[in-house]
Structure formats: structure tokens, C-alpha cells
Write a protein that holds these residues in place. Structure first.
Motif, PDB file in Angstrom:
ATOM      1  N   ALA A 128      14.853 -38.675  58.620  1.00  0.00           N
ATOM      2  CA  ALA A 128      13.604 -39.437  58.534  1.00  0.00           C
ATOM      3  C   ALA A 128      12.422 -38.506  58.273  1.00  0.00           C
ATOM      4  O   ALA A 128      11.525 -38.810  57.476  1.00  0.00           O
ATOM      5  CB  ALA A 128      13.380 -40.228  59.820  1.00  0.00           C
ATOM      6  N   ILE A 129      12.426 -37.374  58.943  1.00  0.00           N
ATOM      7  CA  ILE A 129      11.356 -36.398  58.744  1.00  0.00           C
ATOM      8  C   ILE A 129      11.409 -35.821  57.335  1.00  0.00           C
ATOM      9  O   ILE A 129      10.369 -35.648  56.676  1.00  0.00           O
ATOM     10  CB  ILE A 129      11.459 -35.282  59.807  1.00  0.00           C
ATOM     11  N   ALA A 130      12.622 -35.559  56.846  1.00  0.00           N
ATOM     12  CA  ALA A 130      12.765 -35.048  55.483  1.00  0.00           C
ATOM     13  C   ALA A 130      12.238 -36.045  54.463  1.00  0.00           C
ATOM     14  O   ALA A 130      11.553 -35.679  53.496  1.00  0.00           O
ATOM     15  CB  ALA A 130      14.237 -34.719  55.197  1.00  0.00           C
ATOM     16  N   GLU A 131      12.538 -37.329  54.666  1.00  0.00           N
ATOM     17  CA  GLU A 131      12.042 -38.365  53.759  1.00  0.00           C
ATOM     18  C   GLU A 131      10.521 -38.454  53.816  1.00  0.00           C
ATOM     19  O   GLU A 131       9.853 -38.613  52.785  1.00  0.00           O
ATOM     20  CB  GLU A 131      12.658 -39.720  54.121  1.00  0.00           C
ATOM     21  N   ALA A 132       9.965 -38.337  55.013  1.00  0.00           N
ATOM     22  CA  ALA A 132       8.509 -38.409  55.158  1.00  0.00           C
ATOM     23  C   ALA A 132       7.826 -37.254  54.438  1.00  0.00           C
ATOM     24  O   ALA A 132       6.815 -37.448  53.743  1.00  0.00           O
ATOM     25  CB  ALA A 132       8.143 -38.404  56.645  1.00  0.00           C
ATOM     26  N   LEU A 140       3.053 -32.837  58.016  1.00  0.00           N
ATOM     27  CA  LEU A 140       3.239 -33.448  59.327  1.00  0.00           C
ATOM     28  C   LEU A 140       2.461 -32.690  60.397  1.00  0.00           C
ATOM     29  O   LEU A 140       2.038 -33.272  61.392  1.00  0.00           O
ATOM     30  CB  LEU A 140       4.731 -33.470  59.693  1.00  0.00           C
ATOM     31  N   HIS A 141       2.271 -31.413  60.193  1.00  0.00           N
ATOM     32  CA  HIS A 141       1.553 -30.578  61.165  1.00  0.00           C
ATOM     33  C   HIS A 141       0.172 -31.163  61.461  1.00  0.00           C
ATOM     34  O   HIS A 141      -0.653 -31.374  60.564  1.00  0.00           O
ATOM     35  CB  HIS A 141       1.411 -29.161  60.596  1.00  0.00           C
ATOM     36  N   LYS A 142      -0.075 -31.481  62.718  1.00  0.00           N
ATOM     37  CA  LYS A 142      -1.338 -32.030  63.216  1.00  0.00           C
ATOM     38  C   LYS A 142      -1.663 -33.418  62.647  1.00  0.00           C
ATOM     39  O   LYS A 142      -2.785 -33.908  62.806  1.00  0.00           O
ATOM     40  CB  LYS A 142      -2.493 -31.068  62.963  1.00  0.00           C
ATOM     41  N   SER A 143      -0.698 -34.036  61.971  1.00  0.00           N
ATOM     42  CA  SER A 143      -0.920 -35.396  61.482  1.00  0.00           C
ATOM     43  C   SER A 143      -0.763 -36.387  62.628  1.00  0.00           C
ATOM     44  O   SER A 143      -0.149 -36.083  63.662  1.00  0.00           O
ATOM     45  CB  SER A 143       0.080 -35.736  60.368  1.00  0.00           C
ATOM     46  N   ARG A 144      -1.309 -37.558  62.462  1.00  0.00           N
ATOM     47  CA  ARG A 144      -1.169 -38.616  63.457  1.00  0.00           C
ATOM     48  C   ARG A 144      -0.002 -39.513  63.049  1.00  0.00           C
ATOM     49  O   ARG A 144      -0.032 -40.136  61.989  1.00  0.00           O
ATOM     50  CB  ARG A 144      -2.481 -39.412  63.574  1.00  0.00           C
ATOM     51  N   CYS A 145       1.008 -39.538  63.906  1.00  0.00           N
ATOM     52  CA  CYS A 145       2.237 -40.281  63.615  1.00  0.00           C
ATOM     53  C   CYS A 145       2.437 -41.397  64.632  1.00  0.00           C
ATOM     54  O   CYS A 145       2.222 -41.203  65.835  1.00  0.00           O
ATOM     55  CB  CYS A 145       3.458 -39.355  63.681  1.00  0.00           C
ATOM     56  N   LEU A 146       2.866 -42.547  64.143  1.00  0.00           N
ATOM     57  CA  LEU A 146       3.193 -43.676  64.998  1.00  0.00           C
ATOM     58  C   LEU A 146       4.685 -43.958  64.896  1.00  0.00           C
ATOM     59  O   LEU A 146       5.232 -44.032  63.801  1.00  0.00           O
ATOM     60  CB  LEU A 146       2.415 -44.918  64.566  1.00  0.00           C
ATOM     61  N   PRO A 223      -4.670 -46.296  53.105  1.00  0.00           N
ATOM     62  CA  PRO A 223      -3.947 -46.426  51.834  1.00  0.00           C
ATOM     63  C   PRO A 223      -3.012 -45.259  51.537  1.00  0.00           C
ATOM     64  O   PRO A 223      -2.069 -45.396  50.749  1.00  0.00           O
ATOM     65  CB  PRO A 223      -5.080 -46.494  50.786  1.00  0.00           C
ATOM     66  N   ASP A 224      -3.266 -44.096  52.167  1.00  0.00           N
ATOM     67  CA  ASP A 224      -2.420 -42.927  51.942  1.00  0.00           C
ATOM     68  C   ASP A 224      -1.312 -42.787  52.975  1.00  0.00           C
ATOM     69  O   ASP A 224      -0.636 -41.758  53.044  1.00  0.00           O
ATOM     70  CB  ASP A 224      -3.263 -41.646  51.952  1.00  0.00           C
ATOM     71  N   VAL A 225      -1.111 -43.819  53.798  1.00  0.00           N
ATOM     72  CA  VAL A 225      -0.078 -43.751  54.826  1.00  0.00           C
ATOM     73  C   VAL A 225       1.313 -43.669  54.197  1.00  0.00           C
ATOM     74  O   VAL A 225       1.535 -44.144  53.071  1.00  0.00           O
ATOM     75  CB  VAL A 225      -0.162 -44.985  55.765  1.00  0.00           C
ATOM     76  N   THR A 226       2.237 -43.056  54.901  1.00  0.00           N
ATOM     77  CA  THR A 226       3.647 -43.025  54.495  1.00  0.00           C
ATOM     78  C   THR A 226       4.456 -43.716  55.586  1.00  0.00           C
ATOM     79  O   THR A 226       4.379 -43.338  56.757  1.00  0.00           O
ATOM     80  CB  THR A 226       4.141 -41.577  54.320  1.00  0.00           C
ATOM     81  N   ILE A 227       5.226 -44.739  55.184  1.00  0.00           N
ATOM     82  CA  ILE A 227       6.018 -45.516  56.135  1.00  0.00           C
ATOM     83  C   ILE A 227       7.494 -45.238  55.902  1.00  0.00           C
ATOM     84  O   ILE A 227       8.003 -45.405  54.789  1.00  0.00           O
ATOM     85  CB  ILE A 227       5.752 -47.023  55.987  1.00  0.00           C
ATOM     86  N   ILE A 247       1.403 -48.930  48.740  1.00  0.00           N
ATOM     87  CA  ILE A 247       1.626 -48.190  49.982  1.00  0.00           C
ATOM     88  C   ILE A 247       3.015 -47.549  49.909  1.00  0.00           C
ATOM     89  O   ILE A 247       3.997 -48.218  49.582  1.00  0.00           O
ATOM     90  CB  ILE A 247       1.568 -49.125  51.203  1.00  0.00           C
ATOM     91  N   ARG A 248       3.098 -46.261  50.212  1.00  0.00           N
ATOM     92  CA  ARG A 248       4.391 -45.580  50.215  1.00  0.00           C
ATOM     93  C   ARG A 248       5.201 -46.057  51.420  1.00  0.00           C
ATOM     94  O   ARG A 248       4.814 -45.811  52.569  1.00  0.00           O
ATOM     95  CB  ARG A 248       4.208 -44.061  50.297  1.00  0.00           C
ATOM     96  N   ALA A 249       6.317 -46.731  51.165  1.00  0.00           N
ATOM     97  CA  ALA A 249       7.168 -47.241  52.241  1.00  0.00           C
ATOM     98  C   ALA A 249       8.607 -47.230  51.766  1.00  0.00           C
ATOM     99  O   ALA A 249       8.903 -47.609  50.627  1.00  0.00           O
ATOM    100  CB  ALA A 249       6.747 -48.657  52.636  1.00  0.00           C
ATOM    101  N   LYS A 250       9.498 -46.795  52.639  1.00  0.00           N
ATOM    102  CA  LYS A 250      10.898 -46.698  52.239  1.00  0.00           C
ATOM    103  C   LYS A 250      11.817 -47.059  53.398  1.00  0.00           C
ATOM    104  O   LYS A 250      11.647 -46.568  54.513  1.00  0.00           O
ATOM    105  CB  LYS A 250      11.222 -45.278  51.756  1.00  0.00           C
ATOM    106  N   LEU A 251      12.794 -47.926  53.117  1.00  0.00           N
ATOM    107  CA  LEU A 251      13.872 -48.199  54.056  1.00  0.00           C
ATOM    108  C   LEU A 251      14.936 -47.134  53.859  1.00  0.00           C
ATOM    109  O   LEU A 251      15.372 -46.888  52.735  1.00  0.00           O
ATOM    110  CB  LEU A 251      14.458 -49.590  53.804  1.00  0.00           C
TER     111      LEU A 251
END
Length: 277
Positions: A128-132, A140-146, A223-227, A247-251
Motif C-alpha cells: 500500500a505504501i509502495a502504491e502511494a 510520505l515524510h511529514k505528510s498527513r495520512c488518514l 485535489p492533490d490527495v492520493t487515495i 482525484i488519484r484513487a486506486k483499489l
């Protein structure tokens, strides 16, 4: 001595076949349609342990195969099994388990094995992290993740993200989940309050297999979020609306088989040997 028949699947089956052979087991491997001489009936007769893929099926008709094999009908497979056979697979449908029980066929679902599911969370989280990282223009460093949900995969994922110095918030339904996340040094929020401040996150990871991120919530996102959605299909995101909004989103199903097939196969091998013994 057990003889193994491996059917379909992804590269995890390739590695699992190699491990079985390396450890002295006899195997028959049907992974592609390149062998026209293959006979399911003969293979079932000559092997007593049948290793089916993860997931067992995606269409409820045939065994899952990345190669799109057309000779892996579940009905045909079941009709050839006897009480002398032992069936393994991942996310085995209820009707297959019921058939096995009614016909006295031993049936083991990898997803019912605590040791397999817990160990597989590592490969799922890393995938999941690799895909993100691959999809996002940012670090990802210091980014806000939910992270929505706090089951096995979510726990491992949240801690991996924290280890990368991301600021991680967990959204869960149960107070016990939120208390556990808080004790692990994670930020928390009730899932019912998901709309509040949703636009503050650069990355959102869904682990809940129900529609969580619907149109109104997506409209409030950056708008720049990655899901990244690692829940069981169809996931918990309105992907059609994400595409409409750019919106960048991937199953992301089957991450262990994509990013860590060798490690995942080793986990399966250990479980199979343990259950057979």
C-alpha cells in the motif's frame, strides 16, 4: 507423503511450487494454458492436496488466475474431489466450504488462519505504501495520512507510516479501536466525524470493505490527495466520482502477490505444512 496440485493464482503460486519441490514434495503445477496435455481429472487423481489461489475466485465461477485460464471451473474441480483430498485456498466462498463439509473433504481457508493473516499484513502494508509513493507527487515524510478502520492490516499500515515519519490519524467506529490507536502514538478521530478537516490529508488509506468515501466527502478533499484502498472489492471508495474529479484513487487487491510473492509464499508454505501435520 503428500502430492500437491497447484492451480491458477498469481506469482505466489510460482514461489510456493518452488518451495514445495525444494523441500522434497511431488507437485503438479497448472499456472497457464501453455500445456494442452493437462487433464484436471488426471491431476486430481494423482494428487491429494489441492492448493488453490488467493483469492479462490473473483467471479464465483472459476478459480482466480492472472493468466485468465478458462479450464479452472469451480464446479468441475469440486465434482472431482473425494474425501481423500485436502483443499486449501484463500477467501474460499461459503458454498465451496459447505460442499466440502457435506462431502467430507478437508478444506482450509488461508484467511481463517490467524498466523497467515497477521503475517500477510506486513506485505499488504508495504504494498500500500509502495502504491502511494508511486501515485503521489509528494513524499510520505511529514505528510498527513488518514487510515480508515483499525483492523489487522490497518494497524500494521498505520505503524509503518508512522515509521516513515508521517503524521498518522486513524478513523474508527469503536472507542476501543481509537483507544488502542492512541496508545500506539497515533492521532484518532471517530469515523462519524470523518468530514471534519478531511481536506487536510495528503494521503488516505481505506481498509473498510463498505462505501466510506462517497461523493460529499470526496468533494471536501484536497485535489492533490492520493487515495489507496486495500479493502476487499469493491472497496470503500466511489472510484467513478474520483475519476470525474481527477482525484488519484486506486483499489489495490492482492498486494502481497504483487510486491512480496516470495515472502507471501513462504508464509503459505509454513501454514500448509503445519496444518497437514
Amino acid at each position: 507423503m503428500h502430492n500437491f496440485l497447484l492451480l491458477g493464482g498469481d506469482s505466489r503460486q510460482l514461489y510456493l511450487n518452488h518451495m514445495l519441490i525444494k523441500n522434497g514434495f511431488q507437485t503438479t503445477f497448472h499456472y497457464s494454458s501453455e500445456d494442452p496435455s493437462f487433464s484436471m481429472e488426471e491431476a486430481i487423481k494423482n494428487n491429494n492436496v489441492i492448493l488453490c489461489p488467493i483469492p479462490f475466485t473473483r467471479d464465483k465461477i472459476s478459480l482466480f488466475s492472472v493468466n485468465g485460464m478458462e479450464d479452472l471451473g469451480i464446479g468441475n474441480l469440486l465434482s472431482l474431489l473425494t474425501p481423500d483430498h485436502i483443499l486449501f485456498g484463500g477467501s474460499i466462498p461459503a458454498y465451496v466450504k459447505e460442499y466440502a463439509e457435506e462431502n467430507h473433504i478437508a478444506c482450509f481457508d488461508y484467511m481463517d488462519m490467524e498466523d497467515v493473516t497477521v503475517k500477510n499484513t506486513i506485505a499488504t502494508a508495504e504494498g500500500a505504501i509502495a502504491e502511494a509513493i508511486r501515485l503521489s507527487p509528494g513524499c510520505l515524510h511529514k505528510s498527513r495520512c488518514l487510515v480508515t478502520g483499525f483492523g489487522r492490516c490497518a494497524k500494521t499500515l498505520a505503524m509503518k507510516l508512522k515509521g516513515l515519519d508521517a503524521v498518522v490519524t486513524v478513523a474508527g467506529r469503536k472507542e476501543t479501536q481509537l483507544a488502542a490507536a492512541d496508545s500506539m502514538g497515533l492521532h484518532t478521530r471517530p469515523l462519524s466525524d470523518l468530514a471534519l478537516g478531511l481536506g487536510d490529508y495528503q494521503f488516505i488509506f481505506n481498509t473498510i470493505p463498505a462505501l466510506i468515501l462517497e461523493k460529499d466527502l470526496i468533494n471536501s478533499m484536497d485535489p492533490d490527495v492520493t487515495i489507496i484502498d486495500i479493502a476487499s472489492a469493491p472497496g470503500g471508495v466511489d472510484f467513478d466520482f474520483c475519476r470525474q474529479q481527477n482525484i488519484r484513487a486506486k483499489l489495490c487487491p492482492g498486494l502481497p502477490g504483487i510486491y512480496a510473492p516470495g515472502s507471501s509464499a513462504e508464509i503459505l508454505f509454513e501454514a500448509i505444512v503445519k496444518y497437514l501435520s
